[in-house]
Design a protein around this motif. Structure first.
Motif, mmCIF file in Angstrom:
data_model
loop_
_atom_site.group_PDB
_atom_site.id
_atom_site.type_symbol
_atom_site.label_atom_id
_atom_site.label_comp_id
_atom_site.label_asym_id
_atom_site.label_seq_id
_atom_site.Cartn_x
_atom_site.Cartn_y
_atom_site.Cartn_z
ATOM 1 N N ASP A 196 5.000 -5.922 -4.719
ATOM 2 C CA ASP A 196 3.887 -5.893 -5.985
ATOM 3 C C ASP A 196 3.144 -4.675 -5.499
ATOM 4 N N VAL A 197 2.727 -3.819 -6.909
ATOM 5 C CA VAL A 197 1.747 -2.503 -6.328
ATOM 6 C C VAL A 197 0.816 -2.570 -7.422
ATOM 7 N N THR B 40 0.736 -4.385 -2.236
ATOM 8 C CA THR B 40 -0.112 -5.644 -1.901
ATOM 9 C C THR B 40 0.846 -6.837 -1.330
ATOM 10 N N GLU B 41 1.986 -6.909 -1.763
ATOM 11 C CA GLU B 41 2.834 -7.939 -1.387
ATOM 12 C C GLU B 41 4.367 -7.751 -1.490
ATOM 13 N N VAL B 42 5.019 -8.149 -0.513
ATOM 14 C CA VAL B 42 6.640 -7.868 -0.352
ATOM 15 C C VAL B 42 7.138 -9.442 -0.481
ATOM 16 N N GLU C 140 -5.458 -3.288 -14.852
ATOM 17 C CA GLU C 140 -4.478 -2.459 -15.578
ATOM 18 C C GLU C 140 -2.745 -2.930 -15.405
ATOM 19 N N GLY C 141 -3.057 -3.895 -14.399
ATOM 20 C CA GLY C 141 -1.573 -4.593 -14.116
ATOM 21 C C GLY C 141 -1.169 -4.543 -12.535
ATOM 22 N N ASP C 142 -0.504 -5.305 -12.317
ATOM 23 C CA ASP C 142 0.414 -5.787 -11.012
ATOM 24 C C ASP C 142 1.670 -5.240 -11.297
ATOM 25 N N LYS C 143 2.232 -4.400 -10.895
ATOM 26 C CA LYS C 143 3.547 -3.820 -10.897
ATOM 27 C C LYS C 143 4.558 -4.481 -9.984
ATOM 28 N N ARG C 144 5.546 -5.230 -10.488
ATOM 29 C CA ARG C 144 6.606 -5.963 -9.644
ATOM 30 C C ARG C 144 7.903 -4.694 -9.830
ATOM 31 N N ILE C 145 7.937 -4.281 -8.672
ATOM 32 C CA ILE C 145 9.172 -3.443 -8.425
ATOM 33 C C ILE C 145 10.550 -3.951 -7.747
ATOM 34 N N ILE C 146 11.528 -4.227 -8.179
ATOM 35 C CA ILE C 146 12.540 -5.073 -7.599
ATOM 36 C C ILE C 146 13.326 -3.968 -6.785
ATOM 37 N N LEU C 147 13.601 -4.125 -5.467
ATOM 38 C CA LEU C 147 14.441 -3.305 -4.624
ATOM 39 C C LEU C 147 15.811 -4.027 -4.187
ATOM 40 N N LEU C 148 16.681 -3.075 -4.401
ATOM 41 C CA LEU C 148 18.241 -3.402 -3.996
ATOM 42 C C LEU C 148 18.513 -2.804 -2.796
#
Ligand SMILES: Nc1ncnc2c1ncn2[C@@H]1O[C@H](COP(=O)(O)OP(=O)(O)O)[C@@H](O)[C@H]1O
Ligand SMILES: [Mg+2]
Length: 327
Positions: A280-281, A287-289, A214-222
């Motif tokens: 990555d979520v 799963t990854e930073v 269903e996808g690998d979500k990239r979330i950008i954090l500032l």
């Protein structure tokens, strides 16, 4: 203000996709001077970090039928100038992995930029502290079952227990070297041997999350706060969602669960000076930073009609010490 970007050779960047270009464009749009250099053009003299810098003028990309379109000649460069990096207000270290010895040396050079004068992001100490795969291991409550090992026996036991797993080289990016493995795989031993360089180098082995389809979500954090997200969905027979291997991008919400994950990660990011990060979520698990050159801004801007790059640049310019920085 003056912004420097340490990037891979500019002619190799994709202006419609690369976040480095989005950030440079944003800085220019907000009226700042943009300079570029490469990791191998850094030096130290008399205890100060210098770089061979060229000022760049960009022709911003335009959104045409839902795609970013760039002019063929999308950048213009000045001559080179050897400048002290402290003449810059901020330096973005955005070289792509691999994090190899020359990369690490570049971070040691950046240690000679006085943080009271010039913000380096991400901080050189943070870049050394955070292996993009292993940094997530400290957030035990929000990651899938994961081991790191080079021992075939240990890996086999783990895969037999979790049933299906994903192998990850510790220095990979963009889906490189990511393999699906299950106990019955006829290539089991060989896959481990190849991935561990004959049992000499550790790898990550992680429980396979079926939600990855269903996808690998990239979330950008500032500075630890989630500011945007985009989903990357595997296409065809591919199980990896990375854009680099053809993953389809789709708009994504930042959910309550995502916010919880970010709240778990934020204190460490702030401690380590990891100001601009992409996590990555998958299926609600971290799963990854990504800290070296996280991407996703162009896609988020396009899908959500926002300007994340400008938000990032504005955040930098509003930091208290920035006003008293370089003259
Ligand atoms: N635990 C997992 N279960 C299923 N698929 C995974 C898992 N971890 C990663 N993947 C897939 O592999 C891709 C790459 O993984 P990732 O850990 O983000 O490494 P990188 O993006 O640095 O290559 C992801 O986009 C996802 O599609
Ligand atoms: Mg990834």
């Amino acid at each position: 203000m003056r912004f420097a970007f340490i990037i891979d050779p500019i002619q190799k960047l994709d202006p419609g996709h690369d976040t480095s270009v989005a950030l440079m464009e944003a800085a220019q749009t907000l009226g700042h001077d943009v300079w570029i250099t490469e990791a191998d053009q850094l030096s130290v003299a008399s205890g100060k970090a210098y770089a061979e810098l060229r000022q760049v003028e960009l022709t911003p990309v335009k959104l045409v039928d839902g795609r970013w379109v760039a002019e063929l000649a999308w950048y213009q460069l000045s001559d080179r100038h050897l400048l002290c990096l402290e003449e810059m207000d901020a330096v973005f270290m955005r070289t792509d992995p691999p994090v190899n010895v020359p990369y690490l040396y570049a971070t040691y050079i950046l240690d000679y930029v006085d943080p009271a004068r010039t913000l380096v992001l991400n901080s050189p100490q943070g870049l050394r502290a955070a292996n993009e795969k292993m940094y997530a291991l400290q957030f035990k409550d929000v990651i899938p079952e994961t081991i790191v090992s080079q021992d075939k026996k240990v890996i086999r036991q783990f895969v037999e227990r979790v049933g299906a797993a994903v192998i990850k080289p510790l220095g990979g990016k963009g889906g490189e070297g990511i393999l699906f493995i299950e106990p019955g795989d006829r290539n089991f031993n060989s896959l481990i041997e190849i991935s561990t360089l004959q049992n000499k180098s550790p790898i990550m082995v992680q429980e396979f999350l079926p939600a990855a389809k269903e996808g690998d979500k990239r979330i950008i954090l500032l500075n630890g706060e989630p500011v945007g997200a985009v989903n990357r969905i595997p296409t065809g027979s591919e199980f990896r969602g990375n854009m680099a291997v053809g993953g389809r991008v789709a708009a994504a919400e930042i959910t309550e669960r995502d916010r919880y994950i970010c709240s778990q990660v934020a204190p460490a990011l702030k401690r380590d000076g990891l100001f601009f990060v992409g996590i990555d979520v998958i299926g609600g698990y971290l799963t990854e930073v990504n800290v070296t050159s996280p991407t996703g801004i162009r896609e988020i801007d396009r899908l959500n009609t926002v300007r994340l790059g400008e938000q990032v640049i504005q955040w930098v310019t509003q930091l208290p010490h920035q006003s008293s920085a370089a003259s």
